[in-house]
Motif scaffolding. Structure first.
Motif, PDB file in Angstrom:
ATOM      1  N   MET A   1       0.796  -1.106   0.166  1.00  0.00           N
ATOM      2  CA  MET A   1      -0.002   0.010   0.081  1.00  0.00           C
ATOM      3  C   MET A   1       0.768   1.123  -0.127  1.00  0.00           C
ATOM      4  O   MET A   1       1.583   1.600   0.830  1.00  0.00           O
ATOM      5  N   GLU A   2       1.059   2.056  -0.948  1.00  0.00           N
ATOM      6  CA  GLU A   2       1.500   3.348  -1.132  1.00  0.00           C
ATOM      7  C   GLU A   2       0.802   4.412  -0.873  1.00  0.00           C
ATOM      8  O   GLU A   2       1.121   5.669  -0.473  1.00  0.00           O
ATOM      9  N   GLU A  46       7.407 -11.549   2.022  1.00  0.00           N
ATOM     10  CA  GLU A  46       7.563 -10.252   2.195  1.00  0.00           C
ATOM     11  C   GLU A  46       8.090  -9.956   3.374  1.00  0.00           C
ATOM     12  O   GLU A  46       8.542  -9.089   3.943  1.00  0.00           O
ATOM     13  N   GLY A 284       6.223  -5.325   3.066  1.00  0.00           N
ATOM     14  CA  GLY A 284       5.105  -5.668   1.736  1.00  0.00           C
ATOM     15  C   GLY A 284       4.230  -4.340   1.652  1.00  0.00           C
ATOM     16  O   GLY A 284       4.456  -3.454   1.517  1.00  0.00           O
ATOM     17  N   ALA A 285       2.920  -4.878   1.850  1.00  0.00           N
ATOM     18  CA  ALA A 285       1.773  -4.115   1.477  1.00  0.00           C
ATOM     19  C   ALA A 285       1.554  -3.161   2.749  1.00  0.00           C
ATOM     20  O   ALA A 285       1.401  -1.995   2.622  1.00  0.00           O
ATOM     21  N   ALA A 288      -3.387  -3.795   6.777  1.00  0.00           N
ATOM     22  CA  ALA A 288      -4.172  -4.924   6.573  1.00  0.00           C
ATOM     23  C   ALA A 288      -5.521  -4.839   7.222  1.00  0.00           C
ATOM     24  O   ALA A 288      -5.440  -4.024   8.324  1.00  0.00           O
ATOM     25  N   TRP A 301      -4.523  -8.142   3.242  1.00  0.00           N
ATOM     26  CA  TRP A 301      -3.641  -7.156   2.882  1.00  0.00           C
ATOM     27  C   TRP A 301      -3.883  -6.066   1.811  1.00  0.00           C
ATOM     28  O   TRP A 301      -4.767  -6.540   1.018  1.00  0.00           O
ATOM     29  N   ALA A 302      -3.931  -4.717   2.543  1.00  0.00           N
ATOM     30  CA  ALA A 302      -4.211  -3.862   1.540  1.00  0.00           C
ATOM     31  C   ALA A 302      -3.310  -3.466   0.341  1.00  0.00           C
ATOM     32  O   ALA A 302      -2.084  -3.236   0.737  1.00  0.00           O
ATOM     33  N   ARG A 303      -3.689  -3.507  -0.643  1.00  0.00           N
ATOM     34  CA  ARG A 303      -2.971  -3.427  -1.872  1.00  0.00           C
ATOM     35  C   ARG A 303      -3.262  -2.227  -2.624  1.00  0.00           C
ATOM     36  O   ARG A 303      -4.315  -1.645  -2.894  1.00  0.00           O
TER      37      ARG A 303
END
Length: 303
Positions: A1-2, A46, A284-285, A288, A301-303
């Motif tokens: 997640m960016e 990750e 990673g992401a 969550a 996971w939040a993507r």
């Protein structure tokens, strides 16, 4: 997640570092290789490297745009710090202001609020920068929100009983004094610090709440906007392995039992109310949504 938008609030991740930190079994004592290799926990690749046994984590800051203001949640390790007891943090060189500008389009003078969830080295480092041999606040127009209990515990002038009571390794006190001196004291001296306890509302969407144990003043930042919710949990967790095993605290927790109680309370609410869980060190992401799974929790996971 960016980047994610929850209601009227925007969240952007600024990544200072991501990679292996230390053996996983050191980071969360009490958990062995079978726990980290549990396929149901989905830690590899990750968050865990099965080949080396290394814990993989991140150093990151969360930029929150809320109510017309720019808020930073934690400020990473910093530049050129003396951290002899922590080689990974010792005399690091980087440029967080450049990362902040690239990721979020924010310049230091445009930051309105800095939240330090607690006062460990990797959460306060970019509070300050060095100018002509003096540490000064990096964000000249910001209010810095510091947990009062942590200020009382870590301030060398406070004379906390644990300093002489043998509760903490003396080497750590030396390191903590360095951290306080270069990353916290200059903010206090500049009159930019706001010390708080209990809970504190920052605006219509954001509320700070104590969640002690990792440090005496460890805190979480709750977000609620447009019917959507999130909680920035700082170091209540270092790895998703603690979702499956919420009773297990990290090696960095000063009061492991109290940290576990805070972790369980925060995670239960997050699962019940659908809060996006945003920790300080997940690789990673990085965030969550969680749900109950037996004695622990599982992550989407939040993507």
């Amino acid at each position: 997640m960016e980047r994610i938008v929850l209601g009227d609030v925007e969240i952007i991740r600024v990544l200072e570092f991501q990679g292996p930190f230390a053996p996983a079994e050191v980071i969360v004592p009490g958990l062995g290789e079978p726990d980290w290799n549990d396929a149901d926990a989905a830690l590899a690749p990750e968050h865990y490297d099965p080949a080396s046994g290394a814990y993989i984590g991140a150093l990151q800051t969360w930029v929150v745009r809320s109510g017309g203001r720019t808020v930073l949640v934690d400020t990473g390790v910093g530049n050129g710090r003396e951290r002899p007891a922590t080689p990974m943090f010792h005399r690091r060189e980087g440029s967080f202001p450049d990362l902040l500008l690239a990721a979020a389009g924010v310049r230091p003078e445009e930051v309105d609020v800095v939240v330090n969830t607690h006062l460990h080295a990797d959460h306060v480092g970019w509070n300050t920068t060095e100018e002509d041999g003096t540490w000064v606040p990096t964000f000249p127009n910001a209010e810095y929100y510091l947990p009062a209990a942590d200020r009382a515990f870590f301030d060398p002038a406070a004379g906390h009983p644990a300093r002489s009571g043998g509760v903490v390794d003396p080497t750590l006190w030396t390191e903590w004094d360095l951290v306080f001196g270069d990353s916290v004291a200059p903010v206090l001296a500049a009159g930019q610090a706001v010390e708080w306890s209990g809970s504190l509302r920052l605006d219509a969407a954001l509320v700070l709440e104590e969640a002690p144990g990792h440090t005496p003043g460890s805190s979480v930042l709750r977000l609620e906007s447009g019917g959507e919710r999130a909680v920035f949990v700082g170091d209540l967790m270092h790895s998703p392995v603690q979702l499956a095993h919420p009773a297990c605290s990290s090696c960095f927790c000063l009061d492991p039992a109290r940290a576990a109680a805070s972790r369980l309370r925060v995670l239960e609410r997050a699962a019940r109310e659908g809060e996006l869980v945003i920790p300080a060190h997940f690789a990673g992401a990085g965030a969550a949504r969680i749900s109950r799974a037996g004695e622990g929790f599982s992550a989407a996971w939040a993507r």
